[in-house]
Design an enzyme around this catalytic site. Structure first.
Site, PDB file in Angstrom:
ATOM      1  CG  PHE A 121      -1.960   1.013   1.259  1.00 16.84           C
ATOM      2  CD1 PHE A 121      -3.149   0.804   0.575  1.00 16.84           C
ATOM      3  CD2 PHE A 121      -1.780   2.205   1.932  1.00 16.84           C
ATOM      4  CE1 PHE A 121      -4.142   1.774   0.579  1.00 16.84           C
ATOM      5  CE2 PHE A 121      -2.771   3.180   1.932  1.00 16.84           C
ATOM      6  CZ  PHE A 121      -3.959   2.968   1.256  1.00 16.84           C
TER       7      PHE A 121
ATOM      8  CG  ASP B 169      -0.776  -1.993   7.310  1.00 19.71           C
ATOM      9  OD1 ASP B 169      -1.936  -2.200   7.722  1.00 19.71           O
ATOM     10  OD2 ASP B 169      -0.436  -0.938   6.729  1.00 19.71           O
TER      11      ASP B 169
ATOM     12  CE1 TYR C 283      -9.832   3.507   6.236  1.00 18.55           C
ATOM     13  CE2 TYR C 283      -8.911   4.626   8.152  1.00 18.55           C
ATOM     14  CZ  TYR C 283      -8.780   4.169   6.857  1.00 18.55           C
ATOM     15  OH  TYR C 283      -7.601   4.347   6.190  1.00 18.55           O
ATOM     16  CE  LYS C 284      -8.437   0.481   4.751  1.00 19.65           C
ATOM     17  NZ  LYS C 284      -7.002   0.322   4.451  1.00 19.65           N
TER      18      LYS C 284
ATOM     19  NE  ARG D 140     -10.183  -2.830  -2.656  1.00 23.57           N
ATOM     20  CZ  ARG D 140      -9.634  -2.052  -1.724  1.00 23.57           C
ATOM     21  NH1 ARG D 140      -8.421  -2.318  -1.263  1.00 23.57           N
ATOM     22  NH2 ARG D 140     -10.265  -0.992  -1.266  1.00 23.57           N
TER      23      ARG D 140
END
Ligand SMILES: *Cc1c(COP(=O)(O)O)cnc(C)c1O
Length: 396
Positions: A124, A182, A207-208, A355
Site C-alpha cells: 500500500f 500492517d 474504519y475498514k 475489488r
C-alpha cells in the site's frame, strides 16, 4: 449453485444474527466494507451522547468522569482481543500512516547498526512512502544482515493475498530483524494471532472491517517485551509518565501508552468503541470461516457464469486469501461503475482490479450470489461500455 442454496447457507449461518447490528440500505449489496465499514446501530446514539451530554453538559470534567483520558487504552484492549494480543499491548490513536512512522522509527532505534527496512514495491502506498521517508535509499525487498525491520501487510490491499504471519515472522527473526505487520485488511475479517505468531509490532485501520467510521483512529501494537526500551519519535505529552506534571522533561510512560502522542480524537473514538460492540460474542474463527465460505461461493459463481472473462487476481486456495476478491479486467473501472448502477458497491484499484469485499458480519450468502448474478448481467450486455462509466472520480 442455485439461489435457494445460498439462502439455505444463510439460514444455517451461525453469524446471521450479526447483520441486525448494522444499518444498511436494503437496496444495496455493499461489498466495500474492506474500505469503509457499514454503520453499526449503536454508533449514532453513542456519538450523540458524547456530543450533547458529555461535551455539552459535563465539559472538561468528562476527561475524568466519562473516561476520555483512558479511551485510547480501553478501546485498544478491545481491538487487541480481536488480534490475539494479551492485554497491555495495543492503543488506539492517530492514523495508520502516523503509527507506521512511529513504529518503524522505533524499530530502527532498537536495531542500531542495521539501517535498512524491508518493504515490497507492491505494498500500500502509505507503507512504502513512510518507509522511504525514514530509510531513504536503504529500503530492501529481501531479508539480509542489514535489515532492522520488515514491514508487511498481512492481507494485500489489492490482491487479497493472506500472508503466513507466523512463518514470515520466524524467518524475519532468524535474519536478526523485527517484524511489523500492517493489519488494515485483516483485522476484523481474519483470525489474527499476533502474540502466537511472535510479531514485534503491528498497525491497522479501524474504519475498514471494524466499522469505526470515516477517519476513525488506527491502532498500534507493541509486543510487551519491547515496550520498556521503545523510543518512538513523536514524543508528545500523552505518551509520558506524568502528563500533568508539566515542568518535567520528557519521560516515556511505562507501557504501551508511550506510543501515544497528543490529544486523542474523542468523537471518533466514541464511534469506534460503540462500533466494536458488533463483535460482542463473536469468535474470530467463526468470522474467518464465514469469510472464506463467502469468497468461495462468489469465486465459483464467477468461474461458472463468466469463464475467461476476468482474471482472478486473488489467490485461488481459500487459505491464502483474505476477505476480498480481486477480479482483473482491462475495463475494470467501468465494470465497477456499471455494477454500482445495479446496486452492487465495490471499488477499483489500479491498474485493472475490481475489488469486492465480503464483510462477514453483514454480507449474506445471497448477496454473494446476487453480486455474481448481476456481474454476469453487466458483462452479458456490455453494460459497462458507456463513456460516463470511464470518467474517474477522485476516490475510486
Ligand atoms: C487502508 C490502508 C492504510 C490507510 O492508512 P491511513 O493512514 O488510515 O490513511 C494503510 N495501510 C494499508 C495496508 C491499508 O490498506
Amino acid at each position: 449453485v442455485r439461489r435457494d442454496e445460498a439462502e439455505a447457507l444463510d439460514a444455517a449461518d451461525p453469524l446471521a444474527f450479526c447483520r441486525a447490528r448494522f444499518r444498511l440500505p436494503e437496496v444495496l449489496i455493499y461489498l466495500d466494507g474492506n474500505s469503509l465499514g457499514a454503520l453499526p446501530v449503536g454508533v449514532p446514539a453513542a456519538v450523540a451522547d458524547v456530543v450533547e451530554r458529555q461535551w455539552g453538559v459535563d465539559l472538561i470534567g468528562s476527561w475524568n468522569v466519562h473516561g476520555w483520558w483512558d479511551a485510547p487504552r480501553r478501546v485498544g484492549e478491545r481491538v487487541g482481543a480481536l488480534v490475539g494480543a494479551a492485554p497491555g499491548q495495543v492503543v488506539v490513536g492517530d492514523s495508520t500512516s502516523v503509527n507506521l512512522y512511529k513504529l518503524v522509527a522505533a524499530a530502527l532505534r532498537l536495531r542500531p547498526g542495521r539501517g535498512r527496512v524491508l518493504v515490497h514495491g507492491d505494498e500500500f502506498p502509505t507503507d512504502r512512502y513512510i518507509v522511504q521517508s525514514l530509510a531513504g535509499a536503504h529500503t530492501a525487498t529481501e531479508l539480509g544482515a542489514e535489515i532492522a525491520v520488515a514491514v508487511r501487510s498481512h492481507v494485500d490491499y489489492r490482491t487479497g493475498r493472506l500472508h503466513d504471519m507466523a512463518t514470515l515472522t520466524a524467518e524475519t527473526h532468524a535474519a536478526g530483524a523485527l517484524a511489523l505487520w500492517d493489519l488494515s485488511h485483516s483485522v476484523g475479517a481474519v483470525d489474527v494471532q499476533l502474540d502466537d505468531a511472535g510479531a514485534d509490532f503491528a498497525v491497522g485501520c479501524t474504519y475498514k472491517y471494524l466499522n469505526g467510521g470515516p477517519g476513525s483512529p488506527a491502532f498500534a501494537y507493541v509486543a510487551a517485551r519491547h515496550q520498556g526500551r521503545l523510543e518512538q519519535p513523536l514524543t508528545g505529552w500523552h505518551g509520558t509518565a506524568h502528563p500533568f506534571e508539566m515542568d518535567r522533561p520528557y519521560e516515556p510512560a511505562p507501557g504501551i501508552s508511550r506510543v501515544l502522542t497528543g490529544t486523542p480524537p474523542i468523537l471518533s473514538l466514541a464511534a469506534l468503541e460503540a462500533a466494536l460492540a458488533a463483535y460482542d460474542g463473536v469468535s474470530m474463527a467463526a468470522v474467518r470461516a464465514k469469510s472464506t465460505a463467502l469468497t468461495e461461493l462468489f469465486i465459483s459463481e464467477v468461474d461458472e457464469r463468466l469463464p475467461g472473462v476476468f482474471g482472478l487476481a486473488s489467490p485461488r486456495p481459500a487459505e491464502d486469501r483474505g476477505s476480498h476478491v480481486a477480479l482483473a479486467h482491462p475495463e475494470a473501472y467501468a465494470v465497477k461503475e456499471a455494477l454500482i448502477a445495479r446496486g452492487v458497491v465495490g471499488d477499483f484499484r489500479p491498474p485493472d482490479i475490481v475489488r469486492l469485499g465480503f464483510a462477514p458480519l453483514y454480507v449474506r450468502f445471497v448477496d454473494a450470489w446476487d453480486a455474481a448474478d448481476r456481474l454476469a448481467a453487466v458483462m452479458a450486455a456490455d453494460e459497462w461500455d458507456r463513456p460516463a462509466y470511464r470518467q474517474r472520480a477522485v476516490v475510486t
